[in-house]
Design a protein around this motif. Sequence first.
Motif, PDB file in Angstrom:
ATOM      1  N   ALA A 115      21.925  -2.746 -16.766  1.00 33.86           N
ATOM      2  CA  ALA A 115      23.338  -2.381 -16.946  1.00 33.86           C
ATOM      3  C   ALA A 115      23.489  -1.683 -18.294  1.00 33.86           C
ATOM      4  O   ALA A 115      22.659  -1.862 -19.196  1.00 33.86           O
ATOM      5  CB  ALA A 115      24.227  -3.622 -16.891  1.00 33.86           C
ATOM      6  N   HIS A 116      24.537  -0.915 -18.405  1.00 44.98           N
ATOM      7  CA  HIS A 116      24.771  -0.182 -19.657  1.00 44.98           C
ATOM      8  C   HIS A 116      26.245  -0.248 -20.022  1.00 44.98           C
ATOM      9  O   HIS A 116      27.113  -0.197 -19.161  1.00 44.98           O
ATOM     10  CB  HIS A 116      24.328   1.281 -19.513  1.00 44.98           C
ATOM     11  CG  HIS A 116      22.876   1.459 -19.243  1.00 44.98           C
ATOM     12  ND1 HIS A 116      21.924   1.428 -20.233  1.00 44.98           N
ATOM     13  CD2 HIS A 116      22.208   1.643 -18.070  1.00 44.98           C
ATOM     14  CE1 HIS A 116      20.724   1.608 -19.698  1.00 44.98           C
ATOM     15  NE2 HIS A 116      20.864   1.747 -18.377  1.00 44.98           N
ATOM     16  N   GLY A 117      26.501  -0.378 -21.298  1.00 46.98           N
ATOM     17  CA  GLY A 117      27.868  -0.422 -21.789  1.00 46.98           C
ATOM     18  C   GLY A 117      27.907  -0.851 -23.245  1.00 46.98           C
ATOM     19  O   GLY A 117      26.876  -0.877 -23.928  1.00 46.98           O
ATOM     20  N   ILE A 118      29.095  -1.204 -23.703  1.00 50.03           N
ATOM     21  CA  ILE A 118      29.282  -1.647 -25.088  1.00 50.03           C
ATOM     22  C   ILE A 118      30.102  -2.927 -25.091  1.00 50.03           C
ATOM     23  O   ILE A 118      31.090  -3.042 -24.356  1.00 50.03           O
ATOM     24  CB  ILE A 118      30.003  -0.571 -25.922  1.00 50.03           C
ATOM     25  CG1 ILE A 118      29.111   0.675 -26.048  1.00 50.03           C
ATOM     26  CG2 ILE A 118      30.360  -1.098 -27.308  1.00 50.03           C
ATOM     27  CD1 ILE A 118      29.787   1.838 -26.759  1.00 50.03           C
ATOM     28  N   VAL A 119      29.660  -3.887 -25.896  1.00 48.56           N
ATOM     29  CA  VAL A 119      30.401  -5.126 -26.058  1.00 48.56           C
ATOM     30  C   VAL A 119      30.841  -5.262 -27.510  1.00 48.56           C
ATOM     31  O   VAL A 119      30.192  -4.754 -28.422  1.00 48.56           O
ATOM     32  CB  VAL A 119      29.572  -6.364 -25.650  1.00 48.56           C
ATOM     33  CG1 VAL A 119      29.318  -6.378 -24.160  1.00 48.56           C
ATOM     34  CG2 VAL A 119      28.277  -6.425 -26.445  1.00 48.56           C
ATOM     35  N   THR A 120      31.970  -5.948 -27.694  1.00 49.55           N
ATOM     36  CA  THR A 120      32.495  -6.228 -29.032  1.00 49.55           C
ATOM     37  C   THR A 120      32.438  -7.728 -29.283  1.00 49.55           C
ATOM     38  O   THR A 120      32.855  -8.517 -28.431  1.00 49.55           O
ATOM     39  CB  THR A 120      33.944  -5.743 -29.170  1.00 49.55           C
ATOM     40  OG1 THR A 120      33.997  -4.331 -28.947  1.00 49.55           O
ATOM     41  CG2 THR A 120      34.488  -6.034 -30.561  1.00 49.55           C
ATOM     42  N   VAL A 121      31.924  -8.110 -30.439  1.00 48.80           N
ATOM     43  CA  VAL A 121      31.813  -9.525 -30.790  1.00 48.80           C
ATOM     44  C   VAL A 121      33.206 -10.084 -31.073  1.00 48.80           C
ATOM     45  O   VAL A 121      33.981  -9.491 -31.830  1.00 48.80           O
ATOM     46  CB  VAL A 121      30.899  -9.729 -32.015  1.00 48.80           C
ATOM     47  CG1 VAL A 121      30.837 -11.208 -32.405  1.00 48.80           C
ATOM     48  CG2 VAL A 121      29.508  -9.195 -31.713  1.00 48.80           C
ATOM     49  N   SER A 122      33.524 -11.238 -30.478  1.00 48.60           N
ATOM     50  CA  SER A 122      34.829 -11.884 -30.675  1.00 48.60           C
ATOM     51  C   SER A 122      34.601 -13.373 -30.896  1.00 48.60           C
ATOM     52  O   SER A 122      34.700 -14.188 -29.986  1.00 48.60           O
ATOM     53  CB  SER A 122      35.726 -11.654 -29.450  1.00 48.60           C
ATOM     54  OG  SER A 122      36.958 -12.297 -29.608  1.00 48.60           O
ATOM     55  N   CYS A 123      34.292 -13.715 -32.152  1.00 49.53           N
ATOM     56  CA  CYS A 123      33.934 -15.106 -32.439  1.00 49.53           C
ATOM     57  C   CYS A 123      34.707 -15.691 -33.612  1.00 49.53           C
ATOM     58  O   CYS A 123      34.399 -16.773 -34.090  1.00 49.53           O
ATOM     59  CB  CYS A 123      32.433 -15.223 -32.700  1.00 49.53           C
ATOM     60  SG  CYS A 123      31.862 -14.270 -34.120  1.00 49.53           S
ATOM     61  N   GLY A 124      35.733 -14.978 -34.128  1.00 53.21           N
ATOM     62  CA  GLY A 124      36.488 -15.490 -35.270  1.00 53.21           C
ATOM     63  C   GLY A 124      35.965 -14.907 -36.566  1.00 53.21           C
ATOM     64  O   GLY A 124      34.763 -14.708 -36.734  1.00 53.21           O
ATOM     65  N   ASN A 125      36.887 -14.659 -37.509  1.00 54.01           N
ATOM     66  CA  ASN A 125      36.505 -13.998 -38.759  1.00 54.01           C
ATOM     67  C   ASN A 125      35.511 -14.776 -39.599  1.00 54.01           C
ATOM     68  O   ASN A 125      34.783 -14.220 -40.397  1.00 54.01           O
ATOM     69  CB  ASN A 125      37.762 -13.706 -39.594  1.00 54.01           C
ATOM     70  CG  ASN A 125      38.446 -12.439 -39.111  1.00 54.01           C
ATOM     71  OD1 ASN A 125      37.972 -11.789 -38.183  1.00 54.01           O
ATOM     72  ND2 ASN A 125      39.563 -12.096 -39.725  1.00 54.01           N
ATOM     73  N   TYR A 126      35.472 -16.104 -39.461  1.00 51.61           N
ATOM     74  CA  TYR A 126      34.576 -16.912 -40.287  1.00 51.61           C
ATOM     75  C   TYR A 126      33.350 -17.377 -39.499  1.00 51.61           C
ATOM     76  O   TYR A 126      32.664 -18.307 -39.888  1.00 51.61           O
ATOM     77  CB  TYR A 126      35.335 -18.124 -40.847  1.00 51.61           C
ATOM     78  CG  TYR A 126      36.476 -17.730 -41.745  1.00 51.61           C
ATOM     79  CD1 TYR A 126      36.243 -17.045 -42.932  1.00 51.61           C
ATOM     80  CD2 TYR A 126      37.793 -18.018 -41.403  1.00 51.61           C
ATOM     81  CE1 TYR A 126      37.283 -16.665 -43.754  1.00 51.61           C
ATOM     82  CE2 TYR A 126      38.844 -17.642 -42.224  1.00 51.61           C
ATOM     83  CZ  TYR A 126      38.578 -16.966 -43.400  1.00 51.61           C
ATOM     84  OH  TYR A 126      39.622 -16.593 -44.211  1.00 51.61           O
ATOM     85  N   GLN A 127      33.095 -16.723 -38.370  1.00 53.24           N
ATOM     86  CA  GLN A 127      31.961 -17.080 -37.532  1.00 53.24           C
ATOM     87  C   GLN A 127      31.070 -15.855 -37.342  1.00 53.24           C
ATOM     88  O   GLN A 127      31.511 -14.716 -37.501  1.00 53.24           O
ATOM     89  CB  GLN A 127      32.440 -17.583 -36.162  1.00 53.24           C
ATOM     90  CG  GLN A 127      33.438 -18.726 -36.219  1.00 53.24           C
ATOM     91  CD  GLN A 127      32.796 -20.034 -36.626  1.00 53.24           C
ATOM     92  OE1 GLN A 127      31.595 -20.225 -36.434  1.00 53.24           O
ATOM     93  NE2 GLN A 127      33.580 -20.937 -37.183  1.00 53.24           N
ATOM     94  N   LYS A 128      29.822 -16.098 -36.962  1.00 51.86           N
ATOM     95  CA  LYS A 128      28.912 -15.040 -36.553  1.00 51.86           C
ATOM     96  C   LYS A 128      28.225 -15.478 -35.270  1.00 51.86           C
ATOM     97  O   LYS A 128      28.033 -16.674 -35.030  1.00 51.86           O
ATOM     98  CB  LYS A 128      27.882 -14.744 -37.645  1.00 51.86           C
ATOM     99  CG  LYS A 128      28.471 -14.036 -38.855  1.00 51.86           C
ATOM    100  CD  LYS A 128      27.388 -13.585 -39.837  1.00 51.86           C
ATOM    101  CE  LYS A 128      28.017 -12.816 -41.004  1.00 51.86           C
ATOM    102  NZ  LYS A 128      26.978 -12.344 -41.959  1.00 51.86           N
ATOM    103  N   LEU A 129      27.890 -14.502 -34.438  1.00 50.46           N
ATOM    104  CA  LEU A 129      27.315 -14.794 -33.128  1.00 50.46           C
ATOM    105  C   LEU A 129      25.789 -14.755 -33.212  1.00 50.46           C
ATOM    106  O   LEU A 129      25.199 -13.747 -33.630  1.00 50.46           O
ATOM    107  CB  LEU A 129      27.827 -13.774 -32.103  1.00 50.46           C
ATOM    108  CG  LEU A 129      27.307 -13.919 -30.680  1.00 50.46           C
ATOM    109  CD1 LEU A 129      27.689 -15.289 -30.109  1.00 50.46           C
ATOM    110  CD2 LEU A 129      27.858 -12.802 -29.800  1.00 50.46           C
ATOM    111  N   ALA A 130      25.156 -15.854 -32.771  1.00 53.91           N
ATOM    112  CA  ALA A 130      23.700 -15.953 -32.829  1.00 53.91           C
ATOM    113  C   ALA A 130      23.047 -15.084 -31.759  1.00 53.91           C
ATOM    114  O   ALA A 130      23.561 -14.939 -30.648  1.00 53.91           O
ATOM    115  CB  ALA A 130      23.266 -17.400 -32.658  1.00 53.91           C
TER     116      ALA A 130
END
Length: 434
Positions: free
Chosen positions: A369-384
């Motif tokens: 599959a192909h596309g673009i995703v945006t991280v949405s985890c909160g300003n004080y969080q980072k996605l592992a």
Amino acid sequence: MNRSTITSAVTAILIAGAGISVDNILNTNSQTHQVVDATTQQEFLNKAIPAATKASSKYGTYTSVMLAQAILESNWGNSQLAQEPNNNLFGIKGSYQGNSVSFSTSEFSDDNGYYTVDANFRKYPTYHESFDDNGNLLRNGLNGYYSDTWIENAQSSSDATNGLQGKYATAPNYAQSLDKIISQYNLTKYDPKITDVNERKVIQKTCSVTSAPVESSVGKLVKTLHRGDVVDVTKYIAYGNGVKYALTNYGWIDAIAIVPIVSQAPVAKMSGVSVVNKIVKINYIPKYGIAVWQKPAHHVVGKYLAHGTSWRVDRQISINNHLWYRVGTNQWIDSQYTIVTYDSKKVAEPKTQAPASPVSSAGRNEVAAHGIVTVSCGNYQKLAVVNAPAGKLTGKKLANNTRWRFFKIAKADGHFWYNLGGNQWVIADYVYEK
């Protein structure tokens, strides 16, 4: 000298104004005025009202009093000193930005009585500068010489004219003459509207607090208020040109700086709080944010969450059928300005089709599959980032609101996963497709 220009029987006004010395204003109250017809009067008012309103709102005076003074001193703008190119409505002597005009005028002294001298009078580009100069005199006269005329001290225009008696002019009927003009021509309709209130408001933008209802460049600075500060308002003064001042528990501010607090509903008990696991995106106005509250609908804390940012929600409560989210300890936001991008109870599947059956972390049951995703985890969080669907941590983390291209989708352990290239996978619960 033409008597309609400067009279030969006037007395000097006893003042000590900022930048204007004693005897620096010509008192024309005792001059013999020519009769001015109604058309000329209206033409004068059409020019004078905007200038008087601007000056009175800047310096905190009664517009009607300044208009009456100009009418009395200049005979409805009919004196030569008041006419173009001089535009001196109040007979102020000296020069304005280096410009002056010379006239013969009468002065008075105890030793010599009345005598004629040549004097320079200020020459103004327009009525606006003339009214501004007079407003500056009334507000900034030495040691508050005219403080009885200030809008915050005088309960009415009549009080303000009494504050001029014996100071601005020595004529015993000066205040009475002004009152008569104000009454006859209904000039009080141009005065500001003063309203007593009992309100609690919140500051929407940084503003100066002054000791008087005047333009911030004129008043004495008391302190500075910032966005989110809560103030108690007890009075408004609103001028006809839209300038409005508010008296707060700190002092006077420009009323444009305050807005209503959305709700003052008390929250006696935090009952009915639900534990949730959501990610919400602030949906307000670009470049602006929404207020953070200490308790739902109770008290703002002075912080704002910017439009477009995402935040994790761990609690929610409904008050008066209105939903509030908790984004941190004693930090609540109004749900009406948010969009839920992730809800643990309502996990949205990716837009791109993925395998229906789960696979193990070691499996390779994936779909391209192909596309673009945006991280949405909160300003004080980072996605592992993990090395496979439901796999092991790689040590890499993706910042909130960053965008990434994906190449595969898989499903493992009941969750969807996006492949960002090579052995780099992220869980779909904390991203969304554009």
